[in-house]
Write a protein that holds these residues in place. Sequence first.
Motif, short mmCIF file in Angstrom:
data_model
loop_
_atom_site.label_atom_id
_atom_site.label_comp_id
_atom_site.label_asym_id
_atom_site.label_seq_id
_atom_site.Cartn_x
_atom_site.Cartn_y
_atom_site.Cartn_z
N VAL A 1 -0.84 5.51 -7.27
CA VAL A 1 -0.85 5.00 -5.90
C VAL A 1 0.57 4.74 -5.40
O VAL A 1 0.92 5.08 -4.26
N ILE A 2 1.41 4.19 -6.26
CA ILE A 2 2.77 3.83 -5.86
C ILE A 2 3.60 5.07 -5.52
O ILE A 2 4.32 5.08 -4.51
N PHE A 3 3.48 6.13 -6.32
CA PHE A 3 4.38 7.27 -6.14
C PHE A 3 3.73 8.46 -5.46
O PHE A 3 4.44 9.27 -4.84
N ALA A 4 2.43 8.60 -5.54
CA ALA A 4 1.79 9.69 -4.82
C ALA A 4 1.80 9.44 -3.32
O ALA A 4 1.85 10.39 -2.52
N THR A 5 1.78 8.18 -2.92
CA THR A 5 1.73 7.85 -1.50
C THR A 5 2.97 8.35 -0.74
O THR A 5 2.83 9.05 0.27
N PRO A 6 4.20 8.02 -1.17
CA PRO A 6 5.35 8.54 -0.42
C PRO A 6 5.48 10.06 -0.50
O PRO A 6 5.92 10.69 0.47
N VAL A 7 5.09 10.66 -1.62
CA VAL A 7 5.15 12.12 -1.73
C VAL A 7 4.17 12.76 -0.75
O VAL A 7 4.49 13.75 -0.08
N THR A 8 2.97 12.21 -0.66
CA THR A 8 1.98 12.75 0.26
C THR A 8 2.40 12.58 1.71
O THR A 8 2.24 13.50 2.53
N ARG A 9 2.95 11.44 2.05
CA ARG A 9 3.38 11.21 3.43
C ARG A 9 4.52 12.12 3.83
O ARG A 9 4.67 12.47 5.00
N PRO B 1 0.57 -5.37 19.55
CA PRO B 1 -0.11 -5.39 18.24
C PRO B 1 -1.57 -5.06 18.40
O PRO B 1 -2.22 -5.48 19.34
N GLY B 2 -2.07 -4.27 17.47
CA GLY B 2 -3.47 -3.88 17.49
C GLY B 2 -4.06 -4.02 16.12
O GLY B 2 -3.39 -4.45 15.17
N PRO B 3 -5.31 -3.67 15.95
CA PRO B 3 -5.94 -3.76 14.63
C PRO B 3 -5.26 -2.83 13.65
O PRO B 3 -4.96 -1.68 13.97
N GLN B 4 -4.99 -3.35 12.48
CA GLN B 4 -4.35 -2.56 11.45
C GLN B 4 -5.40 -2.03 10.47
O GLN B 4 -6.38 -2.71 10.19
N PRO B 5 -5.18 -0.81 9.94
CA PRO B 5 -6.14 -0.27 8.98
C PRO B 5 -6.15 -1.09 7.70
O PRO B 5 -5.12 -1.61 7.27
N ILE B 6 -7.33 -1.21 7.11
CA ILE B 6 -7.46 -1.97 5.87
C ILE B 6 -6.81 -1.22 4.72
O ILE B 6 -6.09 -1.77 3.90
N PHE B 7 -7.04 0.10 4.67
CA PHE B 7 -6.50 0.92 3.60
C PHE B 7 -5.34 1.75 4.16
O PHE B 7 -5.52 2.50 5.11
N LEU B 8 -4.17 1.58 3.58
CA LEU B 8 -2.99 2.27 4.06
C LEU B 8 -2.67 3.51 3.23
O LEU B 8 -1.68 4.18 3.49
N LEU B 9 -3.48 3.81 2.24
CA LEU B 9 -3.23 4.96 1.39
C LEU B 9 -3.63 6.24 2.09
O LEU B 9 -4.63 6.27 2.82
N PRO B 10 -2.88 7.32 1.89
CA PRO B 10 -3.34 8.63 2.39
C PRO B 10 -4.69 8.97 1.78
O PRO B 10 -4.98 8.60 0.63
N ALA B 11 -5.50 9.69 2.53
CA ALA B 11 -6.86 10.02 2.06
C ALA B 11 -6.83 10.77 0.74
O ALA B 11 -7.66 10.50 -0.15
N SER B 12 -5.89 11.70 0.57
CA SER B 12 -5.84 12.50 -0.66
C SER B 12 -5.52 11.63 -1.87
O SER B 12 -6.05 11.87 -2.97
N VAL B 13 -4.68 10.62 -1.70
CA VAL B 13 -4.37 9.72 -2.82
C VAL B 13 -5.59 8.88 -3.17
O VAL B 13 -5.90 8.68 -4.35
N THR B 14 -6.29 8.41 -2.15
CA THR B 14 -7.51 7.63 -2.38
C THR B 14 -8.55 8.47 -3.10
O THR B 14 -9.21 7.99 -4.04
N VAL B 15 -8.71 9.72 -2.69
CA VAL B 15 -9.69 10.60 -3.32
C VAL B 15 -9.32 10.88 -4.77
O VAL B 15 -10.18 10.84 -5.66
N LEU B 16 -8.05 11.16 -5.03
CA LEU B 16 -7.63 11.45 -6.40
C LEU B 16 -7.81 10.23 -7.30
O LEU B 16 -8.33 10.35 -8.42
N ALA B 17 -7.40 9.06 -6.82
CA ALA B 17 -7.58 7.84 -7.60
C ALA B 17 -9.06 7.56 -7.82
O ALA B 17 -9.48 7.16 -8.91
N GLY B 18 -9.87 7.78 -6.78
CA GLY B 18 -11.31 7.58 -6.91
C GLY B 18 -11.94 8.54 -7.89
O GLY B 18 -12.87 8.17 -8.64
N LEU B 19 -11.45 9.78 -7.92
CA LEU B 19 -11.98 10.78 -8.86
C LEU B 19 -11.69 10.38 -10.30
O LEU B 19 -12.57 10.47 -11.17
N LEU B 20 -10.48 9.91 -10.55
CA LEU B 20 -10.13 9.46 -11.91
C LEU B 20 -11.04 8.32 -12.34
O LEU B 20 -11.54 8.29 -13.47
N ALA B 21 -11.27 7.36 -11.42
CA ALA B 21 -12.12 6.21 -11.73
C ALA B 21 -13.57 6.64 -11.93
O ALA B 21 -14.25 6.15 -12.84
#
Length: 250
Positions: A104-112, A17-37
């Motif tokens: 976030v829920i549905f863009a994440t699996p599509v992006t991955r 076990p190692g350090p886990q990332p705080i944000f598990l969202l793909p970068a593109s999903v985070t950027v798109l959600a951030g742009l909307l906000a």
Amino acid sequence: MSDGGQLPDPPENREPPGPQPIFLLPASVTVLAGLLAAIHLASTLVLNAEGQAQLAFWFGFIPLRAIIADQFEGGWLPLLWTPVTHAFLHAGWEHLLVNTAWLVIFATPVTRRYGAVPMLVIFLLSAVVGALAFAATTLPELQVLIGASGGVAGLTGAAVRFMFQPVVFGRDPITGEVRPLGRRLASLRDLLREKRARIFTLIWVLLNAAIPLLPMITGESVGIAWQAHLGGFFTGLLIVSLFEKRGEDA
């Protein structure tokens, strides 16, 4: 290859076990959600009521422009960009939060599965088709469409094609190790055969199709663009197979 549940790794193959990332969202999903906000935050902080109305006028989708363009400032020209730009505007924080959560829920699996560019293509094309469906069902009334729900519905339709399918495993021809290969993309016929996918799709479609009946029950108009939801959903459902790699089941 054979279908089945996920196989546990032998103890010697498990990574410590190692350090886990705080944000598990793909970068593109985070950027798109951030742009909307960011767009909504900027519009609420910078623009007064008149400015927000102008923003919706120039960047929201107004189907009536196509019929009486001469009665609108700018004529029909905004129809070149508003089928897309309407998806980046929202009527309020609640509207934004619901769409962002669904994104976030549905863009994440599509992006991955496909990557950032295919996810964005599905989102934008679904928004456009959702806008066309909205136009087809509201003309000749004066209606303004804003919100990312058509694009998000498209990502929902795309994800439904694979997220309920069983994980496929294959054995490495050299090492003999059994490895998960992912979930296959279901055909439309298989989608109806798989119980969870069928139930999810039917409930989603029926709930949106029932929205125009709500005023008959409540006596009040409902400002939900169900047409854009349905148009976007079926767009994503149908075009997602274009992004499958050659040789994979589609």
